[in-house]
Design a protein around this motif. Structure first.
Motif, PDB file in Angstrom:
ATOM      1  N   ILE A  25       0.857  -1.193   0.000  1.00 38.89           N
ATOM      2  CA  ILE A  25       0.000   0.000   0.000  1.00 38.89           C
ATOM      3  C   ILE A  25       0.888   1.236   0.000  1.00 38.89           C
ATOM      4  O   ILE A  25       1.860   1.325   0.763  1.00 38.89           O
ATOM      5  CB  ILE A  25      -0.921  -0.016   1.225  1.00 38.89           C
ATOM      6  CG1 ILE A  25      -1.776  -1.282   1.232  1.00 38.89           C
ATOM      7  CG2 ILE A  25      -1.815   1.215   1.241  1.00 38.89           C
ATOM      8  CD1 ILE A  25      -2.575  -1.475   2.495  1.00 38.89           C
ATOM      9  N   ASP A  26       0.563   2.183  -0.851  1.00 39.93           N
ATOM     10  CA  ASP A  26       1.423   3.368  -1.004  1.00 39.93           C
ATOM     11  C   ASP A  26       1.575   4.139   0.305  1.00 39.93           C
ATOM     12  O   ASP A  26       2.676   4.563   0.662  1.00 39.93           O
ATOM     13  CB  ASP A  26       0.883   4.265  -2.123  1.00 39.93           C
ATOM     14  CG  ASP A  26      -0.588   4.578  -1.955  1.00 39.93           C
ATOM     15  OD1 ASP A  26      -1.204   4.079  -0.989  1.00 39.93           O
ATOM     16  OD2 ASP A  26      -1.141   5.326  -2.789  1.00 39.93           O
ATOM     17  N   SER A  27       0.485   4.345   1.037  1.00 35.58           N
ATOM     18  CA  SER A  27       0.573   5.113   2.282  1.00 35.58           C
ATOM     19  C   SER A  27       1.370   4.364   3.351  1.00 35.58           C
ATOM     20  O   SER A  27       2.047   4.997   4.177  1.00 35.58           O
ATOM     21  CB  SER A  27      -0.829   5.435   2.806  1.00 35.58           C
ATOM     22  OG  SER A  27      -1.603   4.262   2.910  1.00 35.58           O
ATOM     23  N   LEU A  28       1.329   3.028   3.335  1.00 37.77           N
ATOM     24  CA  LEU A  28       2.140   2.263   4.285  1.00 37.77           C
ATOM     25  C   LEU A  28       3.621   2.334   3.920  1.00 37.77           C
ATOM     26  O   LEU A  28       4.487   2.352   4.803  1.00 37.77           O
ATOM     27  CB  LEU A  28       1.675   0.812   4.336  1.00 37.77           C
ATOM     28  CG  LEU A  28       0.326   0.571   5.004  1.00 37.77           C
ATOM     29  CD1 LEU A  28      -0.001  -0.919   5.032  1.00 37.77           C
ATOM     30  CD2 LEU A  28       0.316   1.112   6.409  1.00 37.77           C
ATOM     31  N   PHE A  29       3.934   2.351   2.637  1.00 33.77           N
ATOM     32  CA  PHE A  29       5.323   2.549   2.229  1.00 33.77           C
ATOM     33  C   PHE A  29       5.816   3.923   2.679  1.00 33.77           C
ATOM     34  O   PHE A  29       6.968   4.067   3.119  1.00 33.77           O
ATOM     35  CB  PHE A  29       5.448   2.423   0.712  1.00 33.77           C
ATOM     36  CG  PHE A  29       5.539   0.997   0.226  1.00 33.77           C
ATOM     37  CD1 PHE A  29       6.379   0.087   0.853  1.00 33.77           C
ATOM     38  CD2 PHE A  29       4.799   0.567  -0.860  1.00 33.77           C
ATOM     39  CE1 PHE A  29       6.464  -1.231   0.406  1.00 33.77           C
ATOM     40  CE2 PHE A  29       4.882  -0.730  -1.316  1.00 33.77           C
ATOM     41  CZ  PHE A  29       5.718  -1.640  -0.686  1.00 33.77           C
ATOM     42  N   SER A  30       4.964   4.951   2.567  1.00 36.27           N
ATOM     43  CA  SER A  30       5.339   6.284   3.039  1.00 36.27           C
ATOM     44  C   SER A  30       5.542   6.288   4.550  1.00 36.27           C
ATOM     45  O   SER A  30       6.481   6.908   5.064  1.00 36.27           O
ATOM     46  CB  SER A  30       4.257   7.291   2.632  1.00 36.27           C
ATOM     47  OG  SER A  30       4.560   8.586   3.070  1.00 36.27           O
ATOM     48  N   PHE A  31       4.682   5.584   5.269  1.00 35.18           N
ATOM     49  CA  PHE A  31       4.814   5.433   6.722  1.00 35.18           C
ATOM     50  C   PHE A  31       6.114   4.716   7.072  1.00 35.18           C
ATOM     51  O   PHE A  31       6.824   5.088   8.018  1.00 35.18           O
ATOM     52  CB  PHE A  31       3.600   4.663   7.242  1.00 35.18           C
ATOM     53  CG  PHE A  31       3.515   4.537   8.736  1.00 35.18           C
ATOM     54  CD1 PHE A  31       3.177   5.617   9.529  1.00 35.18           C
ATOM     55  CD2 PHE A  31       3.777   3.330   9.361  1.00 35.18           C
ATOM     56  CE1 PHE A  31       3.102   5.510  10.909  1.00 35.18           C
ATOM     57  CE2 PHE A  31       3.702   3.204  10.739  1.00 35.18           C
ATOM     58  CZ  PHE A  31       3.361   4.299  11.511  1.00 35.18           C
ATOM     59  N   TYR A  32       6.446   3.712   6.281  1.00 33.20           N
ATOM     60  CA  TYR A  32       7.677   2.945   6.487  1.00 33.20           C
ATOM     61  C   TYR A  32       8.907   3.824   6.261  1.00 33.20           C
ATOM     62  O   TYR A  32       9.905   3.704   6.976  1.00 33.20           O
ATOM     63  CB  TYR A  32       7.667   1.760   5.508  1.00 33.20           C
ATOM     64  CG  TYR A  32       8.846   0.827   5.613  1.00 33.20           C
ATOM     65  CD1 TYR A  32       8.841  -0.245   6.488  1.00 33.20           C
ATOM     66  CD2 TYR A  32       9.971   1.007   4.815  1.00 33.20           C
ATOM     67  CE1 TYR A  32       9.916  -1.116   6.577  1.00 33.20           C
ATOM     68  CE2 TYR A  32      11.053   0.145   4.899  1.00 33.20           C
ATOM     69  CZ  TYR A  32      11.024  -0.913   5.771  1.00 33.20           C
ATOM     70  OH  TYR A  32      12.092  -1.768   5.859  1.00 33.20           O
ATOM     71  N   HIS A  33       8.832   4.711   5.287  1.00 36.53           N
ATOM     72  CA  HIS A  33       9.978   5.568   4.964  1.00 36.53           C
ATOM     73  C   HIS A  33      10.204   6.639   6.030  1.00 36.53           C
ATOM     74  O   HIS A  33      11.349   7.032   6.265  1.00 36.53           O
ATOM     75  CB  HIS A  33       9.742   6.237   3.598  1.00 36.53           C
ATOM     76  CG  HIS A  33      10.806   7.188   3.187  1.00 36.53           C
ATOM     77  ND1 HIS A  33      12.074   6.783   2.814  1.00 36.53           N
ATOM     78  CD2 HIS A  33      10.815   8.553   3.094  1.00 36.53           C
ATOM     79  CE1 HIS A  33      12.803   7.835   2.502  1.00 36.53           C
ATOM     80  NE2 HIS A  33      12.074   8.917   2.665  1.00 36.53           N
ATOM     81  N   ASN A  34       9.134   7.120   6.671  1.00 34.44           N
ATOM     82  CA  ASN A  34       9.254   8.224   7.620  1.00 34.44           C
ATOM     83  C   ASN A  34       9.431   7.768   9.058  1.00 34.44           C
ATOM     84  O   ASN A  34       9.532   8.622   9.944  1.00 34.44           O
ATOM     85  CB  ASN A  34       8.018   9.129   7.520  1.00 34.44           C
ATOM     86  CG  ASN A  34       8.030  10.017   6.291  1.00 34.44           C
ATOM     87  OD1 ASN A  34       8.538  11.123   6.323  1.00 34.44           O
ATOM     88  ND2 ASN A  34       7.481   9.508   5.195  1.00 34.44           N
ATOM     89  N   ASN A  35       9.467   6.472   9.311  1.00 39.33           N
ATOM     90  CA  ASN A  35       9.688   5.980  10.661  1.00 39.33           C
ATOM     91  C   ASN A  35      11.060   5.317  10.738  1.00 39.33           C
ATOM     92  O   ASN A  35      11.566   4.794   9.732  1.00 39.33           O
ATOM     93  CB  ASN A  35       8.600   4.954  11.035  1.00 39.33           C
ATOM     94  CG  ASN A  35       7.312   5.621  11.444  1.00 39.33           C
ATOM     95  OD1 ASN A  35       7.140   6.071  12.577  1.00 39.33           O
ATOM     96  ND2 ASN A  35       6.379   5.707  10.503  1.00 39.33           N
ATOM     97  N   PRO A  36      11.672   5.326  11.923  1.00 34.17           N
ATOM     98  CA  PRO A  36      13.002   4.709  12.061  1.00 34.17           C
ATOM     99  C   PRO A  36      12.963   3.233  11.701  1.00 34.17           C
ATOM    100  O   PRO A  36      11.971   2.525  11.925  1.00 34.17           O
ATOM    101  CB  PRO A  36      13.334   4.923  13.545  1.00 34.17           C
ATOM    102  CG  PRO A  36      12.476   6.061  13.969  1.00 34.17           C
ATOM    103  CD  PRO A  36      11.231   5.968  13.153  1.00 34.17           C
ATOM    104  N   LYS A  37      14.070   2.782  11.082  1.00 36.77           N
ATOM    105  CA  LYS A  37      14.156   1.382  10.666  1.00 36.77           C
ATOM    106  C   LYS A  37      14.164   0.460  11.884  1.00 36.77           C
ATOM    107  O   LYS A  37      14.602   0.825  12.970  1.00 36.77           O
ATOM    108  CB  LYS A  37      15.420   1.166   9.827  1.00 36.77           C
ATOM    109  CG  LYS A  37      15.430   1.965   8.529  1.00 36.77           C
ATOM    110  CD  LYS A  37      14.353   1.482   7.577  1.00 36.77           C
ATOM    111  CE  LYS A  37      14.448   2.166   6.234  1.00 36.77           C
ATOM    112  NZ  LYS A  37      14.137   3.603   6.297  1.00 36.77           N
ATOM    113  N   ASN A  38      13.663  -0.749  11.678  1.00 33.49           N
ATOM    114  CA  ASN A  38      13.637  -1.803  12.704  1.00 33.49           C
ATOM    115  C   ASN A  38      12.859  -1.379  13.947  1.00 33.49           C
ATOM    116  O   ASN A  38      13.158  -1.794  15.067  1.00 33.49           O
ATOM    117  CB  ASN A  38      15.064  -2.210  13.107  1.00 33.49           C
ATOM    118  CG  ASN A  38      15.872  -2.693  11.912  1.00 33.49           C
ATOM    119  OD1 ASN A  38      15.337  -3.390  11.034  1.00 33.49           O
ATOM    120  ND2 ASN A  38      17.144  -2.332  11.871  1.00 33.49           N
ATOM    121  N   MET A  39      11.858  -0.516  13.711  1.00 32.26           N
ATOM    122  CA  MET A  39      11.038  -0.067  14.837  1.00 32.26           C
ATOM    123  C   MET A  39       9.590  -0.447  14.563  1.00 32.26           C
ATOM    124  O   MET A  39       9.019  -0.036  13.555  1.00 32.26           O
ATOM    125  CB  MET A  39      11.160   1.447  15.027  1.00 32.26           C
ATOM    126  CG  MET A  39      10.267   2.003  16.123  1.00 32.26           C
ATOM    127  SD  MET A  39      10.434   3.803  16.267  1.00 32.26           S
ATOM    128  CE  MET A  39       9.202   4.151  17.521  1.00 32.26           C
TER     129      MET A  39
END
Length: 615
Positions: free
Chosen positions: A173-187
């Motif tokens: 989902i595009d918005s989840l990918f955006s959420f994934y990009h703006n949050n710290p990795k492995n969190m």
């Protein structure tokens, strides 16, 4: 706001850019592999704009997506007969001349026309420089809608595996990918995503890093409906510029001149103040031809042109007099011929001629002869006088009519040369003075301006108040309250700590402040919440898909392979942190039940046979 004030046209005047898309170049052959792993292709398949690029591993994965184009197609006339084929995206240039020919593969935000979707994919692969022959030998990360129908995913998988022969694909989902990009990795994070795009607005609850699909809600309003609403408002306000108020210009006004009011009613009250209106109204300048403005001729050129017009009028008037004199002379000759018949004693022919002339007696004939003779002599005198008096211009403003008798009194009344002499006399300086000071009736540039006042807030307000356009839907605030009420208090507190805004329709100035105000009204007293706007609401979906592809490049558990497609069908989905929830369709297994029944019947029959044999 990126628009610049138009120089020389006044304050708060903005020119329409009317941007024309440049055709995308066909790029060189893209990266083939990184070590033993092929480089993935990332496609953000949006209903407004498609974005495509490579997910290159390494410290510098590359700039923004190499391709960004409108997700529309137009088939040229005679494409099947060897003419111009279908054109896609930026190859169309300006969209307005082709608006009636544009086709989109999307219904809302779900691709349903796979023939047009194939054109978009062909365009992307060709311009990205895919070098593999006969297939696309790269993994593909593709965005899809929230809770997309299985049938749509099935057709998309069939297109990718059967037509392009890809090795594997991952949907997200595009918005989840955006959420994934703006949050710290492995969190592993929870939150509430508000995503608004071209066709729809979604509110998605995220619990422990996974989408809670049961409580997702969609509002069928987005940038497309806002642009249509703004177009209707301005067309009703300026009915003289219907054709110039196009959807492309309305989208430009939305992107660069609109904003979200923190309090809509209070903002409307501000616009009632004349000073506030004058300072904040945006005057959009429509194109117009400057040749229609006031004349730039010098006084000598104006005088020469005026003299030419007067000479033409004088020639026309003289020609009319000559024509009238000729007709009157012919009629007078006819009447004199009839009078000669009377004098010669040819009474029968004389009476027949009187009947043709519609006359009753010789006296009436004589009266007409005298009048015509006087008119002919007067006309001859006027012609001679006009030829002698070259300084006098005689104007006849009466239109030419076939009934010349009706013109006799008017010509006698208006063709007095002495009456027209002060009007056209070159010696009187008063004639030039008013002509030189004549100004245009109105400012043509101001006539071609659209005053965008309260429309700046009315159009984007529809996602908060859908009733403005007659939609019986809940707005963002009501839907947000409805979703939160479905969770316990502790989960609500967890969700509102990370309210994430993404999507192109969330880029209006004031959007974050408005969401914070709505949350402040619905949350308990002294409770905390946090609203975060994506760093790039438009491109973060592609960036997030690229980051996800690089992080899971060698993880086969999140990719749908060709083997999975052949064994489990096109609707199959491998779930991951940015994917939809896979809900397979369970069909009744009637064939299996009948087979089990037959097997049990055979077993009981065999058991009975054994017992009889023992007996």
């Amino acid at each position: 706001m990126a628009a610049a004030t138009a120089a020389g046209l006044g304050t708060n005047v903005f020119l329409f850019r009317d941007a024309r898309a440049a055709p995308d170049p066909v790029l060189e052959a893209g990266p083939v592999a990184h070590g033993s792993l092929p480089v993935p292709l990332v496609l953000d398949n949006g209903s407004f704009q498609a974005r495509a690029g490579w997910a290159c591993p390494g410290p510098d994965p590359g700039p923004e997506p190499r391709l960004q184009f409108r997700a529309v197609c137009a088939r040229g006339r005679g494409g099947a007969r060897g003419g111009a084929g279908p054109q896609v995206g930026n190859a169309l240039g300006s969209l307005e001349p082709l608006r009636w020919m544009l086709r989109s593969p999307f219904d809302r935000n779900v691709p349903v026309n796979l023939e047009l979707q194939e054109l978009l994919l062909d365009y992307s692969f060709q311009h990205l420089g895919v070098s593999s022959q006969g297939c696309v030998d790269h993994p593909i990360v593709l965005t899809e809608a929230v809770c997309t129908p299985l049938y749509s995913r099935q057709m998309m998988s069939e297109l990718l595996f059967e037509c392009y022969g890809i090795p594997k694909v991952a949907y997200g989902i595009d918005s989840l990918f955006s959420f994934y990009h703006n949050n710290p990795k492995n969190m592993i994070s929870s939150g509430l995503i508000i995503s608004s795009g071209y066709q729809c607005t979604h509110i998605l609850p995220i619990l422990e890093g996974r989408l809670d699909a049961r409580n997702c809600k969609r509002i069928n309003l987005g940038g497309s409906q806002a642009a249509g609403y703004l177009q209707r408002l301005l067309q009703l306000k300026y009915p003289g510029h219907l054709a110039a108020i196009t959807l492309s210009r309305m989208e430009e006004i939305l992107h660069e001149h609109s904003y979200i009011a923190e309090d809509y009613v209070e903002e409307l009250q501000k616009w009632r103040c004349p000073d506030y209106y004058e300072n904040n109204v945006h005057k959009m300048q429509l194109p117009f031809s400057s040749k229609l403005l006031g004349s730039t001729l010098t006084s000598e050129e104006k005088q020469e042109r005026r003299q030419q017009q007067l000479r033409r009028l004088q020639e026309l008037n003289a020609r009319r007099r000559e024509e009238k004199l000729q007709l009157d002379q012919e009629r007078l000759d006819r009447l004199l011929y009839v009078q000669e018949l009377l004098e010669d004693g040819q009474m029968d022919q004389f009476h027949k001629a009187l009947i043709e002339l519609n006359m009753d007696s010789p006296e009436e004939l004589q009266s007409y002869i005298q009048k015509l003779s006087a008119a002919v002599e007067q006309a001859k005198q006027k012609i001679l006088q006009a030829e002698v008096s070259l300084e006098v211009d005689v104007v006849d403003s009466k239109p030419e009519t076939p009934d010349l008798e009706q013109l006799e009194p008017s010509l006698e009344d208006v063709e007095n040369i002495n009456d027209f002499e002060p009007l056209f006399s070159e010696e009187t300086p008063e004639v030039e003075k008013p002509v030189a000071t004549v100004q245009p009736v109105f400012n043509l540039a101001a006539y071609h301006q659209l005053f965008v006042g309260t429309e700046r807030i009315r159009a984007p307000e529809i996602i908060f108040q859908p009733s403005l356009i007659g939609e019986e839907q809940a707005g963002i605030a009501e839907t947000l309250q409805y979703i939160l009420d479905r969770y316990p208090k502790d989960v609500q507190e967890l969700l509102v700590q990370n309210v994430f805004l993404t999507g192109g329709n969330m880029m209006y100035p004031g959007m974050k402040v408005r969401i914070e105000k709505e949350l402040l009204e619905m949350r308990p007293f002294q409770s905390s919440f946090q609203v975060q706007l994506a760093s790039n609401p438009v491109l973060d979906a592609w960036y997030g898909a690229r980051d996800w592809a690089l992080d899971h490049l060698d993880n086969e558990d999140v990719w749908i392979t060709r083997k999975d497609y052949e064994e489990k069908g096109g609707g199959y989905l491998r779930e991951h942190c940015a994917s939809n929830v896979y809900v397979p369709i369970h069909l009744p297994r009637q064939a299996a039940r009948s087979a089990e029944a037959q097997a049990s019947g055979k077993g009981s029959g065999a058991g009975g046979g054994g017992a009889s044999e023992q007996a």
